[in-house]
Design an enzyme around this catalytic site. Structure first.
Site, mmCIF file in Angstrom:
data_model
loop_
_atom_site.group_PDB
_atom_site.id
_atom_site.type_symbol
_atom_site.label_atom_id
_atom_site.label_comp_id
_atom_site.label_asym_id
_atom_site.label_seq_id
_atom_site.Cartn_x
_atom_site.Cartn_y
_atom_site.Cartn_z
ATOM 1 N N ASP A 174 -12.168 -41.101 -76.255
ATOM 2 C CA ASP A 174 -11.214 -42.303 -76.680
ATOM 3 C C ASP A 174 -10.014 -42.743 -76.057
ATOM 4 O O ASP A 174 -9.873 -43.805 -75.623
ATOM 5 C CB ASP A 174 -10.650 -41.867 -78.036
ATOM 6 C CG ASP A 174 -11.883 -41.254 -79.200
ATOM 7 O OD1 ASP A 174 -13.072 -41.524 -78.574
ATOM 8 O OD2 ASP A 174 -11.675 -41.097 -80.198
ATOM 9 N N GLU A 411 -11.249 -28.096 -80.941
ATOM 10 C CA GLU A 411 -11.882 -29.228 -80.444
ATOM 11 C C GLU A 411 -11.622 -29.122 -78.943
ATOM 12 O O GLU A 411 -12.317 -29.371 -78.228
ATOM 13 C CB GLU A 411 -11.246 -30.204 -81.111
ATOM 14 C CG GLU A 411 -11.873 -31.464 -80.975
ATOM 15 C CD GLU A 411 -10.959 -32.549 -81.817
ATOM 16 O OE1 GLU A 411 -9.831 -32.376 -82.345
ATOM 17 O OE2 GLU A 411 -11.396 -33.777 -81.746
HETATM 18 C C1 2M8 Z 1 -13.244 -38.313 -81.709
HETATM 19 O O1 2M8 Z 1 -13.198 -39.519 -82.055
HETATM 20 C C2 2M8 Z 1 -12.929 -40.171 -83.303
HETATM 21 C C3 2M8 Z 1 -13.271 -41.562 -83.641
HETATM 22 O O2 2M8 Z 1 -14.508 -41.992 -83.166
HETATM 23 C C4 2M8 Z 1 -11.366 -39.815 -83.775
HETATM 24 O O3 2M8 Z 1 -10.702 -39.318 -82.710
HETATM 25 O O4 2M8 Z 1 -11.019 -40.246 -84.936
HETATM 26 C C5 2M8 Z 1 -13.686 -37.968 -80.353
HETATM 27 O O5 2M8 Z 1 -13.384 -36.924 -79.664
HETATM 28 C C6 2M8 Z 1 -15.274 -38.446 -80.401
HETATM 29 O O6 2M8 Z 1 -15.889 -38.309 -79.173
HETATM 30 C C7 2M8 Z 1 -15.688 -37.349 -81.300
HETATM 31 O O7 2M8 Z 1 -17.182 -37.650 -81.486
HETATM 32 C C8 2M8 Z 1 -15.074 -37.445 -82.708
HETATM 33 C C9 2M8 Z 1 -15.688 -36.384 -83.797
HETATM 34 O O8 2M8 Z 1 -15.610 -35.217 -83.022
HETATM 35 O O9 2M8 Z 1 -13.586 -37.412 -82.525
#
Ligand code: 2M8
Length: 448
Positions: A174, A411
């Site tokens: 992101d 994470e």
């Molecule tokens: C993160 O993305 C989401 C939006 O899609 C967020 O920040 O709210 C990113 O690390 C993405 O790659 C990942 O799939 C998601 C859920 O782990 O979180």
């Protein structure tokens, strides 16, 4: 460690699909789910198959696999932008019947790679498992083919072999400095007020994107919504359109996996021909992204007509695509081990930082701007093994396992101290650990 990983996956299991993380991410994310399925295959082949099939059940008529399938039971204040914000996507004639609602964006296409891996694991686990996986392959093959066709057409109208993304969220990385220049060019218009929910789930706001970035994210969602999630209208109006080298590299590898699945399920010859042409178009497109000066592959801003210069791990992504031009594999492996990445003297452990500490956009705590992510390491490890770079692959795997053993299933991690960051008990972290711990017996490295 395997037991703990199993516990994380069980705790996040919603019965048929898995939350990306207990609190921060209460929904089903597309590429998380695919990688989670890779881990689940080590516990239960049929549950792994269900994980992917639940996601694919929400595929759009165009073939698009949505980036989030929303959990109807998650409290509204748990995640923003949630199902209400995306409810309009369901009005599109291309959207699946709702609820559950889905977003209208995409994420990197790791799904065929995951399906193929489930198949590989199952075919070594006895007749019964093999039978289950064969039936699964037959069911998902047409969906995966439609997904790849969507990417090669709607997301590559130029026929370049490279995927266009309309939002940094589509890259999965992101707030990476990869997107800084393209995001700066986005002019944010009138936005309804919104409250970020992500910050309540992390210890420190510096671990998440900034408000500057978030306003742009929400504006880009707004702009997709104003185009009614319609492919032609989004293409004509979206102010962020970038050719993504990581997603495009993953697609090449996913097409190779799809080709093997096609053979396994006895798909028509025309399918195989299409997939082969996508693979060669993809590789040719990636080669045009090579930047001699940085010694990395660069994303390309379609609207500004220029490459996006940043030293991030995505610059090494064509390792995932494989079959590089002569000498390039050696060069990329050297770059990976150079002081800009694994060889940086300040690293706590030689694990790939998401952004090189030498890049001006590097921030050691901030999400995709520096921290080490286990799933990216898994992708690199998988690619190095495919390329026959067993020593480098082995070191990555062992170092990542040591890191997670010491600091838990976070994470992401501070590359200089190893401190765990973001969500605890992140599902895909647990999934890649399980896969690493249960490596297939035929592979050259043995588990120690
Ligand atoms: C993160 O993305 C989401 C939006 O899609 C967020 O920040 O709210 C990113 O690390 C993405 O790659 C990942 O799939 C998601 C859920 O782990 O979180």
């Amino acid at each position: 460690m395997a037991l703990k990983a199993t516990e994380v996956l069980r705790a996040n299991d919603m019965g048929g699909w898995t939350k990306a993380a207990p609190d921060l991410y209460p929904h089903q994310w597309s590429w998380d789910s695919a990688l989670i399925a890779v881990g689940l295959a080590r516990m239960d082949v049929s549950r792994a198959a269900t994980e992917l099939e639940t996601l694919l059940a929400h595929q759009w008529r165009t073939g698009k696999v949505p980036h989030i399938v929303f959990n109807e039971d998650a409290p509204p204040e748990s995640y923003f932008p949630g199902p209400d914000h995306w409810a309009c996507a369901a009005n599109s004639p291309d959207a699946p019947l709702a609820p559950p609602y889905t977003s209208c964006l995409i994420q990197p296409p790791v799904h065929a790679i995951a399906a193929h891996r489930i198949w590989q694991v199952a075919s070594r686990a006895g007749e019964e498992q093999e039978k289950t996986a064969r039936a699964f392959l037959g069911r998902v093959y047409p969906k995966l083919l439609a997904w790849h066709r969507y990417l090669m057409t709607h997301r590559d109208r130029e026929g370049s072999g490279l995927i266009t993304i309309y939002h940094p969220w589509e890259s999965g990385t992101d707030n990476s400095p990869r997107w800084d220049r393209a995001l700066e060019r986005v002019e944010v218009g009138e936005l309804p007020g919104f409250e970020r929910r992500d910050l309540q789930h992390v210890d420190d706001p510096s671990e998440r994107p900034t408000d500057f970035e978030y306003r742009r994210y929400i504006w880009l969602v707004e702009s997709v919504k104003r185009a009614a999630c319609d492919e032609d209208r989004v293409y004509a109006s979206q102010p962020f359109q970038v050719k993504d080298v990581l997603a495009s590299s993953i697609l090449v590898a996913a097409n190779e996996a799809l080709l093997e699945i096609a053979e396994e399920v006895g798909a028509p010859k025309e399918d195989e021909e299409s997939i082969l042409s996508w693979i060669s178009r993809g590789r040719a497109g990636l080669e045009r992204c090579w930047d001699e000066e940085l010694g990395l592959y660069l994303d390309y801003d379609v609207l500004a007509g220029e490459p996006l210069k940043a030293r991030t791990v995505a610059g090494l992504a064509p390792l995932v695509a494989g079959q590089l031009p002569p000498g390039r594999l050696e060069l990329l492996v050297e770059r990976l081990h150079s002081p800009e990445f694994l060889g940086h003297p300040d690293l706590y452990r030689p694990l790939p930082p998401s952004t090189s500490p030498e890049d001006p956009g590097f921030m050691r705590h901030s999400y995709w701007r520096g921290p080490f992510w286990p799933i990216v390491t898994w992708l690199l490890w998988w690619s190095l093994e495919r390329a026959g770079e067993y020593e480098s692959a082995k070191k990555l795997r062992r170092t990542a396992l040591a890191q997670i053993y010491e600091n838990g299933f976070a994470e992401y991690f501070d590359p200089f101290t190893g401190e765990p960051l973001g969500a605890d008990d992140q599902s895909w972290t647990a999934a890649v650990v399980l896969d690493w711990l249960c490596k297939p017996k035929s592979a050259p490295e043995t588990v120690s």
